[in-house]
Design an enzyme around this catalytic site. Structure first.
Site, PDB file in Angstrom:
ATOM      1  N   GLY A 130       0.788  -1.232   0.000  1.00  0.00           N
ATOM      2  CA  GLY A 130       0.000   0.000   0.000  1.00  0.00           C
ATOM      3  C   GLY A 130       0.817   1.278   0.000  1.00  0.00           C
ATOM      4  CB  SER A 131       4.288   2.183  -0.899  1.00  0.00           C
ATOM      5  OG  SER A 131       4.409   1.875  -2.268  1.00  0.00           O
TER       6      SER A 131
ATOM      7  NE  ARG B   7     -11.279 -13.526 -12.675  1.00  0.00           N
ATOM      8  CZ  ARG B   7     -10.111 -13.354 -12.062  1.00  0.00           C
ATOM      9  NH1 ARG B   7      -9.899 -12.274 -11.350  1.00  0.00           N
ATOM     10  NH2 ARG B   7      -9.160 -14.249 -12.149  1.00  0.00           N
TER      11      ARG B   7
ATOM     12  CG  LEU C 128     -10.908  -5.145 -11.616  1.00  0.00           C
ATOM     13  CD1 LEU C 128     -10.698  -3.653 -11.842  1.00  0.00           C
ATOM     14  CD2 LEU C 128     -11.457  -5.417 -10.228  1.00  0.00           C
TER      15      LEU C 128
ATOM     16  CG  ASN D  80      -4.519  -0.211 -12.420  1.00  0.00           C
ATOM     17  OD1 ASN D  80      -4.298  -0.565 -11.255  1.00  0.00           O
ATOM     18  ND2 ASN D  80      -3.922  -0.768 -13.459  1.00  0.00           N
TER      19      ASN D  80
ATOM     20  CG  HIS E 218       0.494  -1.648 -15.564  1.00  0.00           C
ATOM     21  ND1 HIS E 218       0.173  -2.896 -15.063  1.00  0.00           N
ATOM     22  CD2 HIS E 218       1.404  -1.849 -16.542  1.00  0.00           C
ATOM     23  CE1 HIS E 218       0.854  -3.816 -15.726  1.00  0.00           C
ATOM     24  NE2 HIS E 218       1.603  -3.210 -16.629  1.00  0.00           N
TER      25      HIS E 218
ATOM     26  CB  SER F  11       0.854   3.796 -17.471  1.00  0.00           C
ATOM     27  OG  SER F  11       1.949   3.604 -18.337  1.00  0.00           O
TER      28      SER F  11
ATOM     29  CB  THR G  63     -11.559   0.011 -20.482  1.00  0.00           C
ATOM     30  OG1 THR G  63     -10.256  -0.430 -20.883  1.00  0.00           O
ATOM     31  CG2 THR G  63     -11.647   1.520 -20.644  1.00  0.00           C
TER      32      THR G  63
ATOM     33  CD  GLU H 214      -8.090  -4.647 -24.953  1.00  0.00           C
ATOM     34  OE1 GLU H 214      -7.120  -5.104 -25.556  1.00  0.00           O
ATOM     35  OE2 GLU H 214      -8.842  -3.751 -25.394  1.00  0.00           O
ATOM     36  CG  LEU H 215      -4.932  -6.855 -17.549  1.00  0.00           C
ATOM     37  CD1 LEU H 215      -5.545  -6.686 -16.173  1.00  0.00           C
ATOM     38  CD2 LEU H 215      -4.142  -8.154 -17.631  1.00  0.00           C
ATOM     39  CG  ASP H 216      -2.699  -3.794 -17.041  1.00  0.00           C
ATOM     40  OD1 ASP H 216      -3.273  -3.308 -16.057  1.00  0.00           O
ATOM     41  OD2 ASP H 216      -1.988  -4.819 -16.964  1.00  0.00           O
TER      42      ASP H 216
HETATM   43  C1  GAR Z   1       3.052  -0.855  -7.557  1.00  0.00           C
HETATM   44  O1  GAR Z   1       4.326  -0.878  -8.127  1.00  0.00           O
HETATM   45  C2  GAR Z   1       1.983  -0.830  -8.641  1.00  0.00           C
HETATM   46  O2  GAR Z   1       2.373  -0.117  -9.772  1.00  0.00           O
HETATM   47  C3  GAR Z   1       1.839  -2.296  -8.946  1.00  0.00           C
HETATM   48  O3  GAR Z   1       1.923  -2.946  -7.718  1.00  0.00           O
HETATM   49  C4  GAR Z   1       2.739  -2.178  -6.838  1.00  0.00           C
HETATM   50  C5  GAR Z   1       1.971  -1.968  -5.561  1.00  0.00           C
HETATM   51  O4  GAR Z   1       2.798  -1.385  -4.588  1.00  0.00           O
HETATM   52  N1  GAR Z   1       0.569  -2.568  -9.600  1.00  0.00           N
HETATM   53  C6  GAR Z   1       0.387  -3.564 -10.450  1.00  0.00           C
HETATM   54  O5  GAR Z   1       1.259  -4.355 -10.746  1.00  0.00           O
HETATM   55  C7  GAR Z   1      -1.002  -3.663 -11.027  1.00  0.00           C
HETATM   56  N2  GAR Z   1      -1.058  -4.651 -12.061  1.00  0.00           N
HETATM   57  P1  GAR Z   1       2.156  -0.689  -3.333  1.00  0.00           P
HETATM   58  O6  GAR Z   1       1.197  -1.694  -2.704  1.00  0.00           O
HETATM   59  O7  GAR Z   1       3.317  -0.399  -2.421  1.00  0.00           O
HETATM   60  O8  GAR Z   1       1.456   0.564  -3.794  1.00  0.00           O
END
Ligand code: GAR
Length: 209
Positions: free
Chosen positions: A12-13, A62, A90, A104, A106, A133, A138, A140-142
């Site tokens: 969760g940073s 799901r 999702l 989101n 990514h 990014s 949407t 479609e993933l990412d």
């Molecule tokens: C982050 O680097 C984020 O970009 C990535 O997970 C990490 C979460 O770190 N997200 C994905 O890979 C989504 N497909 P965090 O919990 O410390 O924020």
């Protein structure tokens, strides 16, 4: 005041960066997770933010999990739902329900390297730059409209961990800015592009972090 619900799966940073930014006109209504032991939940609870978790393993599809999650999220009447390291694919129903108010982060320069293991794949592909990014979600993933991207160099000798750390520092700057832009009504979706009035006025400051 805009109500924001943040979804996490672990550390969760990025959620912490958004909370700590104390964005004007933004109220963090809740932090939710699919894992009760997500470290970020304890951090948020310590700061008096409502937290809840729903274990995806307790649901047999799901669709059932996403439906239950939507009920929890909607109880907070969110103007924006933020996926900050929420590691779930999702359903189209979920994406449609929050269309235009679901974003989101990514860890790649989309449309390159959707999915997992982005840093390993960028290094293996010989990329000289990598990054992150932030995009509207949407079905479609990412692949949704991109709000902001941050770029870092890939250095000789990098491994996935060193590159991930360099990208993460940029994520923490870019994500609160994107939430602030959304909350201020500065983002307009036009087809697959996001028009950001402030960025257009100031020049693209997000290109190189
Ligand atoms: C982050 O680097 C984020 O970009 C990535 O997970 C990490 C979460 O770190 N997200 C994905 O890979 C989504 N497909 P965090 O919990 O410390 O924020």
């Amino acid at each position: 005041m805009k109500n924001i619900v943040i979804l996490i799966s672990g550390r969760g940073s990025n959620m912490q960066a958004i909370v700590s930014a104390a964005i004007p006109n933004v109220r963090i209504a809740a932090v939710l997770s699919n894992r009760a032991d997500a470290a970020g939940l304890a951090w948020a609870a310590e700061r008096g933010i409502a937290t809840e978790s729903l274990n995806h393993k307790d649901f047999d599809s799901r669709f059932a999990f996403d439906t239950a999650m939507m009920e929890k999220i909607d109880a907070y009447a969110p103007d924006l739902v933020v996926l900050a390291g929420f590691m779930r694919i999702l359903t189209p129903q979920f994406c449609a329900h929050y269309e235009g108010r679901l974003i989101n982060i990514h860890p790649s320069l989309l449309p390159s390297f959707t999915g997992l293991h982005t840093h390993e794949r960028a290094i293996e592909a010989g990329c000289r730059v990598a990054g992150c990014s932030i995009h509207f979600v949407t079905a479609e993933l990412d692949c949704g409209p991109i709000i902001a991207q941050g770029v870092v160099p890939v250095l000789d000798g990098d491994n996935a961990d060193t590159l991930a750390a360099r990208v993460l520092a940029v994520e923490h700057k870019l994500f609160p800015q994107a939430v602030a832009d959304f909350a201020a009504g500065r983002l307009k979706i036009e087809g697959n592009r996001v028009i950001n009035q402030q960025r257009n006025a100031a020049g693209d400051q997000n290109l190189l972090a």
